[in-house]
Scaffold this active site. Structure first.
Site, PDB file in Angstrom:
ATOM      1  N   ASP A 102       0.853  -1.197   0.000  1.00  0.00           N
ATOM      2  CA  ASP A 102       0.000   0.000   0.000  1.00  0.00           C
ATOM      3  C   ASP A 102       0.883   1.239   0.000  1.00  0.00           C
ATOM      4  O   ASP A 102       2.100   1.147   0.225  1.00  0.00           O
ATOM      5  CB  ASP A 102      -0.933   0.020   1.221  1.00  0.00           C
ATOM      6  N   ASP A 134       8.645   3.686  -1.438  1.00  0.00           N
ATOM      7  CA  ASP A 134       7.966   3.318  -0.186  1.00  0.00           C
ATOM      8  C   ASP A 134       6.641   2.644  -0.504  1.00  0.00           C
ATOM      9  O   ASP A 134       5.622   3.292  -0.554  1.00  0.00           O
ATOM     10  CB  ASP A 134       7.761   4.564   0.672  1.00  0.00           C
ATOM     11  N   GLU A 168       0.149  -0.837   5.780  1.00  0.00           N
ATOM     12  CA  GLU A 168       1.266  -0.283   6.554  1.00  0.00           C
ATOM     13  C   GLU A 168       1.096   1.213   6.777  1.00  0.00           C
ATOM     14  O   GLU A 168       1.416   1.727   7.849  1.00  0.00           O
ATOM     15  CB  GLU A 168       2.591  -0.567   5.836  1.00  0.00           C
ATOM     16  N   GLU A 169       0.591   1.922   5.766  1.00  0.00           N
ATOM     17  CA  GLU A 169       0.457   3.367   5.880  1.00  0.00           C
ATOM     18  C   GLU A 169      -0.779   3.763   6.685  1.00  0.00           C
ATOM     19  O   GLU A 169      -1.137   4.936   6.762  1.00  0.00           O
ATOM     20  CB  GLU A 169       0.411   4.016   4.489  1.00  0.00           C
ATOM     21  N   ASP A 199      12.408  -1.329   4.145  1.00  0.00           N
ATOM     22  CA  ASP A 199      11.347  -0.303   4.177  1.00  0.00           C
ATOM     23  C   ASP A 199      11.850   0.953   4.869  1.00  0.00           C
ATOM     24  O   ASP A 199      11.093   1.669   5.496  1.00  0.00           O
ATOM     25  CB  ASP A 199      10.110  -0.878   4.901  1.00  0.00           C
ATOM     26  N   HIS A 232     -17.741  32.850  25.394  1.00  0.00           N
ATOM     27  CA  HIS A 232     -17.308  34.084  24.745  1.00  0.00           C
ATOM     28  C   HIS A 232     -16.371  34.800  25.712  1.00  0.00           C
ATOM     29  O   HIS A 232     -16.721  35.031  26.863  1.00  0.00           O
ATOM     30  CB  HIS A 232     -18.541  34.931  24.447  1.00  0.00           C
ATOM     31  N   ARG A 347       9.682  10.018  22.205  1.00  0.00           N
ATOM     32  CA  ARG A 347      10.407   8.962  21.487  1.00  0.00           C
ATOM     33  C   ARG A 347      11.280   8.251  22.509  1.00  0.00           C
ATOM     34  O   ARG A 347      12.066   8.907  23.198  1.00  0.00           O
ATOM     35  CB  ARG A 347      11.265   9.582  20.387  1.00  0.00           C
ATOM     36  N   HIS A 449       6.343   9.617   1.590  1.00  0.00           N
ATOM     37  CA  HIS A 449       5.250  10.319   2.293  1.00  0.00           C
ATOM     38  C   HIS A 449       5.071  11.754   1.814  1.00  0.00           C
ATOM     39  O   HIS A 449       4.138  12.431   2.245  1.00  0.00           O
ATOM     40  CB  HIS A 449       5.434  10.335   3.822  1.00  0.00           C
TER      41      HIS A 449
END
Lengths: 482, 482
Positions: A102, A134, A168-169, A199, A232, A347, A449
């Site tokens: 994909d 990719d 995968e995406e 990949d 508001h 991360r 991407h």
């Protein structure tokens, strides 16, 4: 082995046009997993891949993965799995390879210079098209390697197990359970001796690399709510405690400008740098100018290569991604948002256990919020987490790949890690209990991407040579485990 | 005066059905100024209003205001201006009244219980429909007052100048320049002795009020940028300085949970509370439960009425509205936004000069950012500002209105301010140099701008009595200026 590889390489050079045509055929199928309307194209792509391999004599299966979670009207595209040669040769090692068929969404109007679903090769050999690098190019690398062996008339060096997915995406929906089940005794992947995934990408454009580590990711939401509905600011400003005020104060205490995580205890979880590890960084082909070029600015944290690469690969980082529920459009709106959700992620790296990280994050955020003495309500939650992965680059799977790189490219590969995560890597490691190697085909400029994704013809053709060579070396490498 | 008013009131009671029919006719025209496709309906509404007044003998004009700024294909709806009686009576005072004939957007599917553009009167006399209270009811109040005078056969007490616009809900595009021009010598509004605007609401549901102050608003953007494009946090987290990190740290230093503005110097600009002013707050019909009910929570800053009302009306406040350029959708996205724009505004009060506020804000934000020692780039800018307005509630325009309230409702009105801004108020004050009174018709539960907007029949009918009574009292009130 050398003479055998020479005839293999010669066969590849002779099949170059066939291989590029095959990639063009694959790119022409817009197998976008994130778009519902494209689901039939994803399925079509899977079956096209299956039939390419069947034509070459592989034994293939399309395994259904059920309905898409949360979108029960959608059927997941199948996992295309197979074996080559069709009948296992018990005298040979078994290598399991993974890829995905994909692709990310793409529209010409996004800013592509060419039609995204038509492979366009320019005068410098850059092959533009969605999925080129990719991950259709690398997936076809395995297909082409089989064909070139047949054309050269040489024996295929291993039993090749294949696992190609179509989601995968979009979070690899349904795949983890499938892999885990198929790695059990008596199942399809049970006899894998090692795993190879193509990949990811070279660190730069000139020097190939082998990748032995990935960071994990723990993604959090801080929800702060108060009023029953948006207010508001003219009417309520100065009379109500505002969730957004609390949120920016809490988020302001997570990380500083230089990326230092301000959550107590996080840095104590990080494995110290060893001399061995330090030595790996010295010769890696990377300049600070590479960072500045890809950032489009000189707003890096560290002035030197080693610390920058360590900042990307082996130290944790914390990024604040945005706020849901607040005003986010251009212009001016005088709203007091009633409920805001700040998003940030960490991360993670060895030895940060995700559960430990969660506990430290929750304690820190709750303490920071308590310090505000606010009447608003805090909810801190984990959206998802994926663990880091680090393999030993001294394992025979890696040393074999390093020899293949040196044979094909004439240079020792860099040993790299990646800052991002490829969750399936850890799944394969855990499910097979075997070493996993990331062996990239494309380069850092391939724009996976992004718009104008491409794969250089040289990377594709030499990459096919590399994948096949790797199989020859890995078939014979002494099985020492570092 | 009393007997005259009695016959006026009697005429109104006799015309109740006519007046409700007139409101129903007005509500049926979906004059939504924010929606391009509805522009013809806005224009139609203006002309319908003009013809209603012409039928009653007023001298009316539809004045074109040109093209809509930024949308040059759109013509602005006209300002409907007029005079009643058609010929000025030099022996009488001249009162300028303002209202607007456009409305906020509304769709049944937004959650309305009835069709928004069909006036629906329930058994409790609640008249539901978009524009019923904001501002078609009040505008028709003036029209109905004229008709009732005619039916009662009594002399109209003043020269009435009218200014009705069709873009109030979209920034009153084009109106300021028009008002300023028409208040000049020899122009339409030159001879106004006082101004009355009926376009706000009672503080609660039981007690009428006169409004003598509005806060101003200065709206700022903090833009922080670094990389040339959005980045992936896996690849760049820990190596690049992130604009969002800097932004939350800067925004975290603007205001605290209890609404205290942390920008040095702001509080020094605020006029001290006088004893006279303090005394006004004591008897105002407002309970903390009113606040909690409208908030939908008990997340107020202050526990007492006086400080809460002062927090709304006469102290500045700072609200953070949101962030443009960051991830704002549901779910998880691991983006490092390249450029983020934080939006916040300060509600201003006497004696905060907007320029002084700007300087303090800029200095504070720049200093906070400099303290981060970031390589990213900061831009702080003012999006728009409108000044606060405060009139003297002891002016004859107010004392006359207070007598009218007491006559119609049997109670002395609360003297209130509003936390929000109605910019045209200050424009009229500055252009005419005369006192401006805000004389609301509807109550706090009318849901202007929201779904199920309504005007209570009692507020409408008694409101028509009030507007006419005000004209009688203001015609005769001794001209003392406090």
């Amino acid at each position: 082995m050398a003479p055998q590889l020479d005839s293999y390489y010669k066969a590849i050079d002779g099949l170059t046009d066939t291989f590029i045509d095959r990639l063009a055929e694959a790119v022409a199928i817009p197998s976008i997993s994130a778009e519902e309307a494209r689901r039939p194209d994803v399925v079509k792509m899977g079956h096209w891949l299956k039939s390419q391999l069947e034509t070459l004599g592989a034994s293939m299966e399309a395994r259904e993965l059920g309905k898409q979670p949360g979108k029960e009207h959608l059927t997941l595209p199948p996992a295309i799995i197979g074996r080559y040669p069709a009948k296992k040769d018990e005298s040979k090692r078994t290598i399991l390879v993974y890829g995905h068929y994909d692709v990310q969404p793409a529209e010409k109007s996004d800013g592509w210079n060419t039609e995204p679903f038509k492979l366009s090769v320019d005068s410098k050999g850059r092959m533009y098209g969605r999925g080129s690098t990719d991950d259709k190019g690398p997936v076809l690398g395995w297909v082409n390697a089989i064909q070139a062996h047949q054309k050269a008339g040489i024996d295929f060096p291993v039993n090749l197990l294949m696992c190609f997915e179509g989601m995968e995406e979009y979070g690899s929906e349904g795949l983890d359970d499938f892999i885990i089940a198929e790695c059990k005794p008596g199942k399809f992947f049970e006899d894998a001796d090692a795993v190879c995934i193509s990949d990811n990408y070279w660190l730069g454009t000139e020097k190939p690399c082998l990748t032995y580590g990935l960071r994990g990711c723990s993604y959090y939401s801080i929800e702060i709510s108060g009023p029953g509905q948006d207010l508001h600011s003219g009417v309520y400003g100065g009379t109500a405690q505002e969730p957004m005020t609390d949120l920016v104060r809490v988020m302001g205490g997570l990380v500083d400008t230089n990326g230092t995580i301000l959550i107590p205890g996080i840095k104590d979880l990080v494995a110290p740098v060893t001399d061995d590890e330090q030595a790996l960084y010295k010769n890696i082909a990377f300049e600070m100018s590479n960072l500045y070029e890809s950032l489009g600015s000189e707003t890096g944290i560290f002035p030197d290569k080693e610390r920058t690469l360590m900042g990307r690969w082996r130290y944790p980082s914390l990024s604040i991604h945005g706020v849901e529920g607040a005003f986010s459009a251009p212009g001016a709106k005088t709203v007091i948002p009633a409920k805001v959700i700040g998003k940030f992620s960490i991360r993670t790296v060895p030895n940060m256990e995700p559960d430990d990280v969660d506990k430290l994050v929750y304690a820190h955020v709750e303490k920071a919020f308590a310090g505000l003495k606010s009447k608003n309500t805090l909810k801190i939650s984990l959206q998802h987490s994926g663990k880091w992965w680090v393999a030993s680059p001294k394992h025979w799977n890696f040393t074999a790949a390093a020899k293949a790189v040196e044979k094909v490219w004439g240079v020792k590969p860099d040993l790299t890690r990646e800052g991002g995560s490829i969750p399936v890597t850890l799944t394969f490691e855990q499910a097979t209990g075997k070493n996993v190697l990331l062996l990239p085909m494309g380069s850092s400029t391939d724009a996976a991407h992004s718009i104008n994704e491409k794969l250089d013809k040289k990377n594709y053709i030499e990459g096919i040579k590399l994948l096949g060579s790797y199989l020859h070396y890995v078939a014979e490498e002494p099985m020492t485990v570092a």
